[in-house]
Design a protein around this motif. Sequence first.
Motif, PDB file in Angstrom:
ATOM      1  N   LEU A 108       0.758  -1.326  -0.065  1.00 22.41           N
ATOM      2  CA  LEU A 108      -0.138  -0.026   0.012  1.00 22.41           C
ATOM      3  C   LEU A 108       0.850   1.245  -0.017  1.00 22.41           C
ATOM      4  CD1 LEU A 108      -2.784  -1.209   2.595  1.00 22.41           C
ATOM      5  CD2 LEU A 108      -3.107  -0.500   0.284  1.00 22.41           C
ATOM      6  N   LYS A 109       2.145   1.268   0.347  1.00 22.42           N
ATOM      7  CA  LYS A 109       3.054   2.378   0.220  1.00 22.42           C
ATOM      8  C   LYS A 109       2.892   3.055  -0.930  1.00 22.42           C
ATOM      9  CE  LYS A 109       7.597   3.880   1.250  1.00 22.42           C
ATOM     10  NZ  LYS A 109       9.182   3.408   1.686  1.00 22.42           N
ATOM     11  N   GLY A 110       2.478   4.521  -0.821  1.00 23.34           N
ATOM     12  CA  GLY A 110       2.324   5.248  -1.860  1.00 23.34           C
ATOM     13  C   GLY A 110       1.110   5.306  -2.540  1.00 23.34           C
TER      14      GLY A 110
ATOM     15  N   SER B 273     -13.690   4.314  13.154  1.00 27.90           N
ATOM     16  CA  SER B 273     -12.899   2.963  13.676  1.00 27.90           C
ATOM     17  C   SER B 273     -11.768   2.478  12.596  1.00 27.90           C
ATOM     18  CB  SER B 273     -13.985   1.958  14.112  1.00 27.90           C
ATOM     19  OG  SER B 273     -14.777   1.733  13.080  1.00 27.90           O
ATOM     20  N   ALA B 274     -12.534   2.615  11.376  1.00 32.41           N
ATOM     21  CA  ALA B 274     -11.623   2.397  10.216  1.00 32.41           C
ATOM     22  C   ALA B 274     -10.629   3.077   9.974  1.00 32.41           C
ATOM     23  CB  ALA B 274     -12.642   2.353   8.962  1.00 32.41           C
ATOM     24  N   HIS B 275     -10.577   4.357  10.471  1.00 31.38           N
ATOM     25  CA  HIS B 275      -9.377   5.200  10.186  1.00 31.38           C
ATOM     26  C   HIS B 275      -8.174   4.631  11.119  1.00 31.38           C
ATOM     27  CE1 HIS B 275      -7.922   9.605  10.587  1.00 31.38           C
ATOM     28  NE2 HIS B 275      -6.837   8.952   9.979  1.00 31.38           N
ATOM     29  N   PHE B 276      -8.540   4.111  12.705  1.00 27.41           N
ATOM     30  CA  PHE B 276      -7.580   3.647  13.438  1.00 27.41           C
ATOM     31  C   PHE B 276      -7.249   2.325  12.853  1.00 27.41           C
ATOM     32  CE2 PHE B 276      -6.527   1.111  17.269  1.00 27.41           C
ATOM     33  CZ  PHE B 276      -5.261   1.984  17.506  1.00 27.41           C
ATOM     34  N   GLN B 277      -8.190   1.453  12.367  1.00 31.14           N
ATOM     35  CA  GLN B 277      -7.603   0.075  11.831  1.00 31.14           C
ATOM     36  C   GLN B 277      -6.706   0.524  10.771  1.00 31.14           C
ATOM     37  OE1 GLN B 277      -9.340  -1.592   8.737  1.00 31.14           O
ATOM     38  NE2 GLN B 277      -7.757  -3.031   9.156  1.00 31.14           N
ATOM     39  N   LEU B 278      -6.972   1.553   9.886  1.00 29.12           N
ATOM     40  CA  LEU B 278      -5.761   1.681   8.755  1.00 29.12           C
ATOM     41  C   LEU B 278      -4.569   1.786   9.393  1.00 29.12           C
ATOM     42  CD1 LEU B 278      -5.260   2.191   5.964  1.00 29.12           C
ATOM     43  CD2 LEU B 278      -6.236   4.392   6.183  1.00 29.12           C
ATOM     44  N   ILE B 279      -4.678   2.694  10.446  1.00 26.64           N
ATOM     45  CA  ILE B 279      -3.328   3.188  10.992  1.00 26.64           C
ATOM     46  C   ILE B 279      -2.705   1.849  11.456  1.00 26.64           C
ATOM     47  CG2 ILE B 279      -2.175   4.380  13.051  1.00 26.64           C
ATOM     48  CD1 ILE B 279      -4.737   6.494  12.527  1.00 26.64           C
ATOM     49  N   ALA B 280      -3.239   1.087  12.557  1.00 28.53           N
ATOM     50  CA  ALA B 280      -2.931   0.186  13.148  1.00 28.53           C
ATOM     51  C   ALA B 280      -2.422  -1.245  12.227  1.00 28.53           C
ATOM     52  CB  ALA B 280      -3.758  -0.620  14.036  1.00 28.53           C
TER      53      ALA B 280
ATOM     54  N   ASP C 242       2.827   7.266   4.810  1.00 28.35           N
ATOM     55  CA  ASP C 242       3.537   6.370   3.711  1.00 28.35           C
ATOM     56  C   ASP C 242       2.261   6.278   2.654  1.00 28.35           C
ATOM     57  OD1 ASP C 242       5.901   6.246   4.498  1.00 28.35           O
ATOM     58  OD2 ASP C 242       5.439   4.752   6.132  1.00 28.35           O
ATOM     59  N   VAL C 243       1.106   6.544   2.691  1.00 25.14           N
ATOM     60  CA  VAL C 243      -0.031   6.457   1.878  1.00 25.14           C
ATOM     61  C   VAL C 243      -0.709   7.807   1.638  1.00 25.14           C
ATOM     62  CG1 VAL C 243      -0.386   3.791   2.616  1.00 25.14           C
ATOM     63  CG2 VAL C 243      -1.778   5.821   3.727  1.00 25.14           C
ATOM     64  N   LYS C 244      -1.333   7.775   0.601  1.00 22.66           N
ATOM     65  CA  LYS C 244      -2.052   8.864   0.305  1.00 22.66           C
ATOM     66  C   LYS C 244      -3.715   8.873   0.928  1.00 22.66           C
ATOM     67  CE  LYS C 244       0.494   9.251  -3.835  1.00 22.66           C
ATOM     68  NZ  LYS C 244       0.541   9.130  -5.310  1.00 22.66           N
ATOM     69  N   VAL C 245      -3.666   9.257   1.947  1.00 27.32           N
ATOM     70  CA  VAL C 245      -5.117   9.301   2.597  1.00 27.32           C
ATOM     71  C   VAL C 245      -6.165   9.943   1.951  1.00 27.32           C
ATOM     72  CG1 VAL C 245      -6.506   9.194   4.626  1.00 27.32           C
ATOM     73  CG2 VAL C 245      -4.346   8.441   4.651  1.00 27.32           C
ATOM     74  N   LYS C 246      -7.407   9.560   1.556  1.00 28.06           N
ATOM     75  CA  LYS C 246      -8.494  10.215   0.966  1.00 28.06           C
ATOM     76  C   LYS C 246      -9.509  10.401   2.021  1.00 28.06           C
ATOM     77  CE  LYS C 246      -6.471  11.021  -2.876  1.00 28.06           C
ATOM     78  NZ  LYS C 246      -5.971  12.278  -3.446  1.00 28.06           N
ATOM     79  N   TYR C 247      -9.850  11.303   2.480  1.00 28.25           N
ATOM     80  CA  TYR C 247     -10.982  11.126   3.841  1.00 28.25           C
ATOM     81  C   TYR C 247     -12.383  11.457   3.134  1.00 28.25           C
ATOM     82  CZ  TYR C 247      -7.278  11.549   7.320  1.00 28.25           C
ATOM     83  OH  TYR C 247      -6.067  11.343   8.250  1.00 28.25           O
ATOM     84  N   LEU C 248     -13.050  10.503   2.888  1.00 32.93           N
ATOM     85  CA  LEU C 248     -14.225  10.545   2.525  1.00 32.93           C
ATOM     86  C   LEU C 248     -15.392   9.773   3.385  1.00 32.93           C
ATOM     87  CD1 LEU C 248     -13.152   9.303  -1.020  1.00 32.93           C
ATOM     88  CD2 LEU C 248     -13.828  11.457  -0.379  1.00 32.93           C
ATOM     89  N   GLN C 249     -16.495  10.029   3.314  1.00 32.10           N
ATOM     90  CA  GLN C 249     -17.733   9.529   3.996  1.00 32.10           C
ATOM     91  C   GLN C 249     -17.910   8.299   3.343  1.00 32.10           C
ATOM     92  OE1 GLN C 249     -18.987   9.969   7.374  1.00 32.10           O
ATOM     93  NE2 GLN C 249     -17.156  10.935   7.232  1.00 32.10           N
ATOM     94  N   PRO C 250     -18.668   7.176   3.836  1.00 30.08           N
ATOM     95  CA  PRO C 250     -18.765   5.726   3.015  1.00 30.08           C
ATOM     96  C   PRO C 250     -19.355   6.299   1.569  1.00 30.08           C
ATOM     97  CG  PRO C 250     -19.330   5.633   5.233  1.00 30.08           C
ATOM     98  CD  PRO C 250     -18.897   6.759   5.099  1.00 30.08           C
TER      99      PRO C 250
ATOM    100  N   ASP D 206      -7.030   3.391  -4.590  1.00 27.60           N
ATOM    101  CA  ASP D 206      -6.442   2.070  -4.801  1.00 27.60           C
ATOM    102  C   ASP D 206      -7.148   1.130  -3.738  1.00 27.60           C
ATOM    103  OD1 ASP D 206      -4.519   2.462  -6.907  1.00 27.60           O
ATOM    104  OD2 ASP D 206      -3.499   3.660  -5.233  1.00 27.60           O
ATOM    105  N   ALA D 207      -7.632   1.733  -2.575  1.00 32.18           N
ATOM    106  CA  ALA D 207      -8.004   0.602  -1.253  1.00 32.18           C
ATOM    107  C   ALA D 207      -9.235   1.527  -0.603  1.00 32.18           C
ATOM    108  CB  ALA D 207      -6.896   0.550  -0.502  1.00 32.18           C
ATOM    109  N   TRP D 208      -9.782   0.903   0.130  1.00 29.75           N
ATOM    110  CA  TRP D 208     -10.938   1.557   1.013  1.00 29.75           C
ATOM    111  C   TRP D 208     -10.864   0.645   2.416  1.00 29.75           C
ATOM    112  CZ3 TRP D 208     -16.998   0.614  -0.030  1.00 29.75           C
ATOM    113  CH2 TRP D 208     -17.562   1.378   0.975  1.00 29.75           C
ATOM    114  N   ALA D 209     -10.851   1.600   3.515  1.00 34.38           N
ATOM    115  CA  ALA D 209     -10.611   1.133   4.776  1.00 34.38           C
ATOM    116  C   ALA D 209     -12.197   1.343   5.248  1.00 34.38           C
ATOM    117  CB  ALA D 209      -9.756   1.808   5.600  1.00 34.38           C
TER     118      ALA D 209
END
Length: 342
Positions: free
Chosen positions: A137-139, A149-156, A167-175, A188-191
Motif C-alpha cells: 500500500l505504500k504510496g 474506527s476504520a481510520h484507526f484500523q488503517l493506522i494499526a 506513507d500512503v495517500k489518505v483520502k478522507y471520504l464518508q462511506p 486504490d483501497a478503502w478502509a
Amino acid sequence: MRRHLVPAVLLLPVTLLLAACGANSAADTAGAGTDGKGSLTLNVGDQRGGSEAVLRAAGELKNLDYKIKWSTFTSGPPLLEAVNAKAVDIGGVGNTPPVFAAGAGSKVSVVAAWHGTSKGEAILVPKNSSLRKPEELKGRSIAVAQGSSAHFQLIASLKEVGLKLSDVKVKYLQPADALAAFTGGKVDAWAVWDPYTSQVLQAKQGRILADGDGVVNGLSFQVAAPSALKDTKKAAAVKDYLERLRRAQDWVYRHPDAWAKMWAKDTGLPYEVALASVKRTNASRIAVAVDKPLIASEQRIADTFTELKLIPGKVDFAAFVDTRFNGGLPPSTTTPRVYKDS
C-alpha cells in the motif's frame, strides 16, 4: 449479479457493531418513536437497524415500566453530541467516537461494552487489483472516514507492516463517497467496516487485503449522559435497558438468520449481505465489563489520534467511564464468540 449498494445512511451498523462513522455525519431524528409506559422517559440515541430493531426482534421491548423515546442518528459522533447536550440519555457507538468526544471535553460516560471480532473492519481493494499484501500500500491512495474506527484500523494495520499513515495517500471520504471512489477506480483501497465489507464482498466488487482481527480491539459501547446517571430513577432504567441489550445480543447469536431478516428489512440491506455481516461480525459480540484493560486499549487509540494532531491535547479516557453497571460480566479481553453454521 452485481447489486447496487444502498445509501450510506441505511448501512450503518447496529448497536452491537455500531462503530463508527466520521465526525462529519449529521443527525436525523426522523422516524423516532416511543415504547413502554410509565411516568419516566429514557431518551435513547439509535442508528437505523440499531438498538430498537434488535431489541424488538428479540422481544425485549415488552413489559417496559418506563418509556423509551427513540431518536435516530446517522452515526456515532452526532449521537454523542446529543448525549453531551443532554438531549439523549444513552446511545450506542463504536470504539472511536467516544475517544473524539473525550478529546472535545464532552460530558459523556461509557457505561457498557461488547467485545467482538474485527474481521468486518477491513482494507478492501478492487477485485482485479494488483495489490496482494498490505505493505504494498505504500504510496497508494486509500479512502477512509476521518475519525472512524476504520481510520484507526488503517493506522494499526499499516503499523503492523512497518508503514505510517504518511506513507500512503489518505483520502478522507464518508462511506457513500468512498464507495463511489472505490468502484470508480479513483482510489486504490478503502478502509471500512461491516456491513460495507460484506456488501462489497457479496457483490464481488472487491476483496480483503487486511482486516482488523488481532489488530484493533473490537469493542463497541453504550454511552450515557452523566446527568442521567445522577438521576436515581433514570439510572435504574439505564440498568434495565442494558440488561435487555445484553439478552438481545445473546438472541442474535442463537438466531442469526432471524436477525439478518429483520436487519435487512429495517435497513434495506440485501438479506445475504445482512447474514454475511451477522456471521462475520454481529453474532460474535459478547457483553464484557468496562475495566482497566478496556480503558488502556481506548487510551492507546486516543494517544494515536493525539499524535496525529486529530485530537487536541492528551485525553484521559479513564475519566469518561462509569463502571457501576459491570455486575458479573467477564473481562473486556474475553474471546469473542465464533459463529458456526449448524
